[in-house]
Design a protein around this motif. Structure first.
Motif, PDB file in Angstrom:
ATOM      1  N   UNK A 149      13.851   0.205  -2.478  1.00 42.42           N
ATOM      2  CA  UNK A 149      13.089   1.443  -2.297  1.00 42.42           C
ATOM      3  C   UNK A 149      12.057   1.252  -1.185  1.00 42.42           C
ATOM      4  N   UNK A 151       9.145   2.367  -0.863  1.00 45.33           N
ATOM      5  CA  UNK A 151       7.796   2.077  -1.360  1.00 45.33           C
ATOM      6  C   UNK A 151       7.621   0.577  -1.559  1.00 45.33           C
ATOM      7  N   UNK A 152       8.666  -0.064  -2.075  1.00 45.35           N
ATOM      8  CA  UNK A 152       8.586  -1.497  -2.341  1.00 45.35           C
ATOM      9  C   UNK A 152       8.486  -2.285  -1.040  1.00 45.35           C
ATOM     10  N   UNK A 243      -4.231   5.037  -1.900  1.00 43.04           N
ATOM     11  CA  UNK A 243      -4.805   5.281  -3.223  1.00 43.04           C
ATOM     12  C   UNK A 243      -4.914   3.975  -4.010  1.00 43.04           C
ATOM     13  N   UNK A 244      -3.883   3.137  -3.872  1.00 44.21           N
ATOM     14  CA  UNK A 244      -3.874   1.866  -4.598  1.00 44.21           C
ATOM     15  C   UNK A 244      -4.823   0.847  -3.991  1.00 44.21           C
ATOM     16  N   UNK A 263     -11.260   9.076  -8.164  1.00 41.41           N
ATOM     17  CA  UNK A 263     -10.592   8.643  -9.394  1.00 41.41           C
ATOM     18  C   UNK A 263     -11.584   8.137 -10.435  1.00 41.41           C
TER      19      UNK A 263
ATOM     20  N   UNK B 144       1.009  10.003  -7.859  1.00 35.89           N
ATOM     21  CA  UNK B 144      -0.285   9.522  -8.327  1.00 35.89           C
ATOM     22  C   UNK B 144      -1.270  10.663  -8.560  1.00 35.89           C
ATOM     23  N   UNK B 255      15.746   1.812  -9.705  1.00 37.57           N
ATOM     24  CA  UNK B 255      14.970   0.887  -8.873  1.00 37.57           C
ATOM     25  C   UNK B 255      13.775   1.595  -8.243  1.00 37.57           C
ATOM     26  N   UNK B 256      13.968   2.877  -7.860  1.00 43.27           N
ATOM     27  CA  UNK B 256      12.825   3.607  -7.304  1.00 43.27           C
ATOM     28  C   UNK B 256      11.734   3.752  -8.365  1.00 43.27           C
ATOM     29  N   UNK B 259       9.841   0.621  -8.715  1.00 47.44           N
ATOM     30  CA  UNK B 259       8.915   0.433  -7.600  1.00 47.44           C
ATOM     31  C   UNK B 259       7.691   1.317  -7.774  1.00 47.44           C
ATOM     32  N   UNK B 260       7.912   2.598  -8.117  1.00 48.37           N
ATOM     33  CA  UNK B 260       6.788   3.519  -8.222  1.00 48.37           C
ATOM     34  C   UNK B 260       5.969   3.273  -9.479  1.00 48.37           C
ATOM     35  N   UNK B 262       4.442   0.819 -10.013  1.00 42.31           N
ATOM     36  CA  UNK B 262       3.206   0.216  -9.505  1.00 42.31           C
ATOM     37  C   UNK B 262       2.089   1.246  -9.488  1.00 42.31           C
ATOM     38  N   UNK B 263       2.414   2.458  -8.976  1.00 39.88           N
ATOM     39  CA  UNK B 263       1.401   3.505  -8.869  1.00 39.88           C
ATOM     40  C   UNK B 263       0.982   3.983 -10.252  1.00 39.88           C
ATOM     41  N   UNK B 266      -1.106   1.620 -12.241  1.00 42.78           N
ATOM     42  CA  UNK B 266      -2.485   1.515 -11.792  1.00 42.78           C
ATOM     43  C   UNK B 266      -3.317   2.688 -12.299  1.00 42.78           C
ATOM     44  N   UNK B 267      -2.723   3.888 -12.301  1.00 47.42           N
ATOM     45  CA  UNK B 267      -3.502   5.051 -12.737  1.00 47.42           C
ATOM     46  C   UNK B 267      -3.787   4.972 -14.229  1.00 47.42           C
ATOM     47  N   UNK B 268      -2.769   4.630 -15.010  1.00 48.54           N
ATOM     48  CA  UNK B 268      -2.915   4.663 -16.459  1.00 48.54           C
ATOM     49  C   UNK B 268      -3.277   3.288 -17.041  1.00 48.54           C
ATOM     50  N   UNK B 269      -3.678   2.363 -16.174  1.00 49.47           N
ATOM     51  CA  UNK B 269      -4.025   1.004 -16.611  1.00 49.47           C
ATOM     52  C   UNK B 269      -2.966   0.412 -17.524  1.00 49.47           C
ATOM     53  N   UNK B 277       0.306  -6.864  -9.535  1.00 50.04           N
ATOM     54  CA  UNK B 277       0.435  -7.130  -8.095  1.00 50.04           C
ATOM     55  C   UNK B 277      -0.716  -6.483  -7.336  1.00 50.04           C
ATOM     56  N   UNK B 278      -1.114  -5.260  -7.745  1.00 54.32           N
ATOM     57  CA  UNK B 278      -2.215  -4.596  -7.037  1.00 54.32           C
ATOM     58  C   UNK B 278      -3.503  -5.401  -7.219  1.00 54.32           C
ATOM     59  N   UNK B 296      10.756  -9.510  -7.857  1.00 49.16           N
ATOM     60  CA  UNK B 296      11.222  -8.117  -7.706  1.00 49.16           C
ATOM     61  C   UNK B 296      12.488  -8.061  -6.865  1.00 49.16           C
TER      62      UNK B 296
END
Lengths: 305, 323
Positions: A149, A151-152, A243-244, A263, B144, B255-256, B259-260, B262-263, B266-269, B277-278, B296
Motif C-alpha cells: 500500500x 501509505x506503507x 497528522x501522525x 486533536x 483520520x 493489506x491497505x 497499513x491504515x 497505523x492512523x 494512533x487516534x484511538x490509542x 511504530x509512530x 510488515x
C-alpha cells in the motif's frame, strides 16, 4: 486501470467541432461536475491569492496575540477583529491558518503528483519502448512497489529519513510513481503497435521525436485522469502523515498538522481546531475527485461513441 | 499448484533479500550505525557487546551478512525505550492490530456487499443513488479526520463509547482478543468502524457496478425466463459471477487496512503495531523501526501470496502456472 485502456483499439471518430470546445461542452453536461470545478478553482484561488487578504499572517509572531488563545468561533479579539473560526492555543486566527495550510497542502500534493507523473512516464515509456529485458526489469520493480500500500511505502520512507518537506515529497513520489508507470506502459504498449507509430518509424524520424511528438500525446488522456486522482490521494496521504507527526515539520503547518494540533483539545470540547481544517481538506479532496470522475467519463474511449 | 507455490515463495524470498538490502542501506546511509542501533544511554560495556553482536567493526559486506543472519535468527536489536528485543515488542502488538483490521474487514464486507447489491439492483431509486453518492463522499473523507469526528460525536457529546485503549481482553479457544468481552467490543466499535469506512466505500462501488453490468447479460435473462425466484437469481446466479473481483479487492484491501491501521490506532490509542511504530519514529527508537519494517514487509508478502492462491481457487480460468 483496465477500463482506461481496454477499448483503445477503436479508431476515434472525428467530430466537426474543435476538440477543446467539445471537451468543455461534454464536461458541462453534468451540473455536479461543473459545481465541483468551480469549487476547485475557488480552493486554488483561496490557497494562492488568499494569503494576501487574510486578517493575519500566522507565521508573523508580531501579529499574534497569545492573550487571544483558544477563543471559540465568532469571538472578538482584543483589537476588535472577529475570529470567525476561533483561535488556536497560541492565539492564531484559524481562518488565516487554514488559508496558509491549504497552500502548503495543495503545493505538496500537486508537486509530488507532478514529479511522480514525470518519473512514471519515463519508466513506463522506456519499458514499452525498450521491450525485452529492460521492460522486464522495470515492470518487476513496478510490481514490487504496487505490492505494498502506498501509505506503507511513504511511512517506511519517512521512518527512515525523518521529517521535512523534501522528505515528504520524496516519500509521496516513491509511493506513487509505480501507478503512473503501469498506466503509461499499458497505454504505450497498445499505441506502439498502431499504424501511425510504424509510419513514424518508416519515416526514419529520430527516436525522441517519435516518443515526444507521436507516442506521448496519445498516452495523455488516461494519464490526466490518473494524475488528477493521485493529486487528491497525495493530499490525503500528506495530511495523514503530518497528522501522525511523521510528515511535514511544524514550521510548515499543512491542514493535516492543523488537525493534529486540535486533536489534543477535542476531549475538552474545543472542537473547532480540528473540525474546520478538516472541512477545508474534505472540500479540496472531494472537488478534485469529482472533477477526476467527470474527466474519466469523457476521456475514456469506451464512452466515446 | 505446487510448482506455482514454490516459484512464488522463491520470488518472495528474492524480494525480501532486496528489501533487506534497502533497509540495510537506509540504516547505514543515515549515519553511523553505532549511533543508529545503540542507545545513547548505553554503558561502554553494552556498546562493546552490541558492536560485537552486530559486527559493526567488520567490513561492510560482512556486516550485511551478519545483518541477514541476525534477521534469520530474529535478532533485530533491542529497543532503546523499552529495553526489550524489538521483535518481541512488535509480535506482542500484532494480535491487537490483526483483530482491529479483521473486524474492520468484516464490517466492510457484511455492510458493503448488501448495500452494493441494493444500489446495483435499484440503480434509479432514491435509496440506490443515495448509497452511491454516500460511497463517493466516503472516498473523499480522510480516515483520520472522520475518526476525530466519531470521537467528538459518540464519545464526547453522546458519551456512549470509550475513546481509547483496547478494553478488557478475553480468552476463547486459546485466542486472546477483545472480541470476546463486552468491554472489549465497546472499545472496538469506533476504531473498527473508522477503519472500515474506506474499504466499505470501495466494496459498495465495486458490487454495485458489477451487479448492474451482470444484470443486463443474457444468462440473467434466461434465469428470469426460467421463472426462478428473485432471491435465487440474486444470491446464486448474480453473486457467483461478481464475487471474483470483489474477493480479489477484499484481499488487497486487507493489506491497505493493515497499513491504515497505523492512523486509526494512533487516534484511538489502540495498542497495536501501528501506534508502536509512530511512537518509535517520534522517539527515534531505531531498532524497533528496522524490525517493524522487516516484519510488515513479510506480512504483506504473505498476504499477496494468499490472495493469489485464493484467486486461483475461485476462478478456474486463472492458471497459476502461467503467472
Amino acid at each position: 486501470m483496465a477500463d482506461l485502456t481496454a477499448g483503445d483499439q477503436r479508431t476515434k471518430v472525428e467530430r466537426p467541432t474543435s476538440g477543446f470546445r467539445l471537451f468543455v461542452a461534454r464536461y458541462a453536461e453534468r451540473k455536479l461536475s461543473v459545481v465541483a470545478l468551480v469549487v476547485l478553482i475557488g480552493v486554488v484561488l483561496v490557497a494562492y491569492v488568499g494569503p494576501f487578504f487574510t486578517p493575519q499572517d500566522p507565521f508573523d509572531l508580531a501579529q499574534i496575540d497569545i492573550l487571544d488563545n483558544m477563543l471559540p468561533p465568532g469571538s472578538e479579539s482584543m483589537t476588535g477583529m472577529t475570529y470567525w473560526l476561533g483561535t488556536d492555543d497560541q492565539g492564531r486566527d484559524l481562518v488565516s491558518a487554514i488559508v496558509y495550510g491549504l497552500r502548503i497542502s495543495l503545493t505538496v500534493g500537486v508537486l509530488s503528483g507532478f514529479l511522480a507523473v514525470i518519473i512514471g512516464c519515463v519508466a513506463g515509456i522506456t519499458a514499452a519502448y525498450a521491450g525485452g529485458w529492460g521492460e522486464r526489469v522495470i515492470m518487476r520493480t513496478v510490481d514490487l512497489f504496487l505490492g505494498f500500500p502506498s501509505f506503507l511505502i511513504a511511512l517506511i520512507c519517512l521512518a527512515v529519513l525523518g521529517r521535512g518537506v523534501d522528505k515528504v515529497l520524496f516519500a509521496l513520489v516513491l509511493s506513487q510513481w509505480a501507478n503512473f508507470a503501469r498506466v503509461i506502459r499499458s497505454v504505450a504498449v497498445i499505441e506502439r503497435e498502431k499504424e501511425y507509430m510504424s509510419a513514424a518509424g518508416g519515416l526514419m524520424l529520430p527516436r525522441h521525436r517519435i516518443i515526444f511528438r507521436h507516442l506521448l500525446p496519445n498516452c495523455l488522456p488516461p494519464l490526466i485522469v490518473v494524475a488528477t486522482v493521485n493529486v487528491a490521494f497525495s493530499i490525503t496521504l500528506e495530511a495523514s502523515l503530518s497528522f501522525l507527526g511523521v510528515g511535514l515539520p511544524v514550521t510548515e503547518p499543512s491542514l493535516g498538522l492543523l488537525i493534529a494540533n486540535g486533536y489534543e483539545y477535542i476531549i475538552t470540547g474545543d472542537y473547532w481546531l480540528s473540525v474546520y481544517p478538516g472541512i477545508a481538506l474534505v472540500v479540496t479532496i472531494g472537488s478534485i475527485n469529482l472533477v477526476a470522475d467527470r474527466l474519466r467519463d469523457i476521456l475514456n474511449p469506451r464512452n466515446d461513441q | 499448484m505446487t510448482i506455482f507455490l514454490i516459484r512464488r515463495l522463491m520470488q518472495s524470498f528474492v524480494v525480501l533479500l532486496i528489501m533487506s538490502l534497502v533497509v540495510f542501506a537506509g540504516v547505514y546511509a543515515i549515519g553511523n550505525p553505532v549511533d543508529v542501533l545503540i542507545s545513547p544511554e548505553a554503558t561502554e560495556l553494552q556498546r562493546e557487546q552490541t558492536i560485537q553482536q552486530l559486527g559493526l567493526d567488520r567490513p561492510m559486506w560482512e556486516q550485511y551478512l551478519i545483518f541477514l543472519k541476525n534477521i534469520a535468527e530474529g535478532k533485530l536489536g533491542t529497543s532503546f525505550v523499552h529495553n526489550r528485543p524489538a521483535i518481541t515488542l512488535i509480535l506482542e502488538r500484532f494480535p491487537a492490530t490483526f483483530e482491529l483490521a479483521f473486524s474492520a474487514l468484516v464490517i466492510a464486507v457484511f455492510l458493503g456487499i448488501p448495500l452494493g447489491l441494493w444500489a446495483g439492483l435499484r440503480a434509479d431509486s432514491f435509496s440506490g443513488r443515495s448509497i452511491i453518492s454516500g460511497s463517493i463522499i466516503l472516498f473523499s473523507m480522510p480516515t483520520f479526520w472522520v475518526g476525530l469526528l466519531m470521537i467528538i460525536a459518540f464519545a464526547i457529546n453522546l458519551n456512549w463509547l470509550p475513546t481509547s485503549g483496547r478494553g478488557e481482553v478475553g480468552t476463547f479457544l486459546g485466542i486472546r482478543s477483545s472480541l470476546f468481552t463486552i468491554d472489549g467490543l465497546r472499545h472496538l466499535v469506533l476504531p473498527a468502524t473508522n477503519l472500515a469506512l474506506y474499504p466499505l466505500a470501495l466494496i459498495i462501488r465495486l458490487t454495485a457496478s458489477g451487479t448492474s453490468e451482470t444484470m443486463s447479460l443474457d444468462f440473467m435473462r434466461s434465469a428470469r425466463a426460467k421463472g426462478l425466484h428473485a432471491p435465487r437469481i440474486v444470491f446464486v446466479h448474480l453473486l457467483k459471477n461478481i464475487l471474483i473481483p470483489i474477493v480479489t479487492v477484499i484481499g488487497l484491501q486487507f493489506s491497505v487496512i493493515l497499513a491504515f491501521a497505523v492512523v486509526t490506532e494512533s487516534i484511538f490509542s489502540w495498542p497495536g503495531m501501528g501506534r508502536l511504530i509512530i511512537e518509535s519514529i517520534n522517539l527515534l527508537d531505531r531498532p524497533v523501526i528496522v524490525a517493524y519494517i522487516l516484519v510488515t514487509i513479510l506480512i504483506f508478502m504473505l498476504i499477496n501470496l494468499l490472495v493469489d492462491v485464493l484467486y486461483s481457487f475461485l476462478d478456474p480460468r486463472v492458471r497459476l502456472e502461467k503467472m
